[in-house]
Design an enzyme around this catalytic site. Structure first.
Site: not given
Ligand code: GLA
Length: 387
Positions: A35, A128, A172
């Site tokens: 986050h 995803s 991600d």
């Molecule tokens: C998900 C989101 C990422 C990131 C994480 C928490 O995986 O896709 O962008 O914010 O949560 O770190």
């Protein structure tokens, strides 16, 4: 690992000709920095040796057909009118990416796609983002479009933000695109610069899934983002230079935190402290100091649980059991609200660690935890070409 020959054969059986290419895009586990990405901060993920595979062949018309082996479902749509699918949520990751590419390259051709994966779905390992990046890279290759890795990551993130409706950060998609075997990447999510940090050879990254499906992630996640935006808005009169929580220092927050509503203060405290932990942790790992990194992982979990409120009792339990079972450190990883934990474990202690954690978890919750000993893999690649 899936067998590319089996993916190729499945494509040929379905579409009556071999694919012209197969693309592999990995899932990810984040070692530190959750986050923080959407706060212009720092993250430290690695790409996994589990991945989404897309076999593809272009079509002469402007239609996309996509078959998802894991769901045993086919979707098809025309490039001229790409709308959200309510029947097949998985297809929105495909549709969103194709739509975003089309905005850049209006002459995109249609394609037949076959999608297979060994990334657990909904398990917190970014299946995803892997799907988005694999589809984007497949279309890019079929159409001879040259996108840099950073551009593909931004384009697929944009698709998830606007088409799927999850306001995710860049982590991600970035690691699925640019991951490096044997390394975690320290990524600065403001300017997208990054540094590859080798993982010490005598430690293992162990992911243990709670088997609690993530619930309401998009709405709770988007709410956390809004709370961070609110923190910045409220702090700005006293700190006019800040553009994001990334710019707030621990001493700023110690001085001004009490002026914020308690929940907003707690959210900001997590982000500010987590950014510092990522930088300190990456430096520790670069010096082979797994113990220092592990201690920071434990603090990170407490911060995600208490200040950011994204853990659930099952994950807290898993992490507590793991911390007691003999690892350097353990924390929830990814968005939270379910999903999995990651532990850093001495290579010689892995089997005993996994046995101790899964047994204790079963005893307490009646659930079977799933354990993966991960290897850091490369980002998206074309792995085979039949044509
Ligand atoms: C998900 C989101 C990422 C990131 C994480 C928490 O995986 O896709 O962008 O914010 O949560 O770190």
């Amino acid at each position: 690992m899936l067998d590319p020959a089996a993916v190729e054969a499945a494509f040929a059986a379905r579409y009556g000709r071999p694919p012209s290419l197969i693309v592999r895009a990995p899932g990810r586990v984040n070692l530190m920095g959750d986050h923080t990405d959407y706060n212009d901060g720092f993250v430290f993920p690695m790409a996994l040796d589990r991945a989404v595979y897309v076999a593809a062949h272009s079509r002469s018309d402007r239609v996309v057909r996509a078959f998802a082996t894991r769901f045993d479902e086919e979707d098809s749509f025309a490039l001229a009118a790409i709308a959200r699918s309510d029947q097949r949520p998985w297809s929105n990751y495909v549709r969103g990416v194709v739509k975003a590419l089309l905005a850049r390259e209006p002459a995109l051709s249609g394609a037949d796609l076959l999608i297979d994966s060994d990334v657990p779905i909904g398990g917190g390992l970014s299946s995803s983002a892997a799907l988005e990046v694999a589809v984007g890279f497949a279309f890019q290759s079929l159409n001879g479009i040259a996108l840099r890795g950073e551009e593909l990551a931004l384009l697929t993130q944009e698709a998830e933000n606007t088409f799927v409706g999850m306001r995710c950060g860049i982590m991600d998609q970035f690691i699925a695109t640019l991951g490096q075997a044997g390394h975690a990447l320290l990524i600065d999510c403001r300017d997208l610069s990054y540094r590859a940090v080798p993982l010490p050879s005598d430690v293992r990254v162990v992911v243990i899934g709670s088997r609690v499906p993530r619930a309401l992630t998009a709405s709770a996640y988007n709410r956390r983002r809004a709370e961070c935006d609110e923190a910045v808005r409220r702090l700005r009169p006293a700190l006019p230079h800040i553009a994001a929580l990334r710019d707030v220092t621990p001493s700023d927050l110690a001085r001004l935190g009490a002026t914020l509503p308690p929940i907003i203060h707690a959210r900001a405290r997590h982000v500010v402290s987590e950014n510092a932990r990522v930088l300190e942790g990456a430096a520790a790992l670069e010096h082979g100091d797994a113990a220092a990194f592990g201690a920071l992982m434990n603090t990170s979990h407490a911060s995600l649980r208490d200040d950011y409120a994204v853990s659930i009792p099952e994950l807290d339990h898993l992490v507590a059991v793991a911390q007691a079972a003999g690892c350097y450190g353990a924390r929830l990883t990814g968005a939270g609200f379910g999903g999995c934990m990651v532990g850093l474990v001495d290579a010689d202690a892995v089997s005993a660690f996994v046995a101790a954690v899964t047994t204790a978890y079963r005893r307490e919750t009646g659930r079977e935890a799933t354990a993966y000993v991960c290897r850091a893999a490369d980002g998206v690649r074309r792995i085979a070409s039949a044509a």
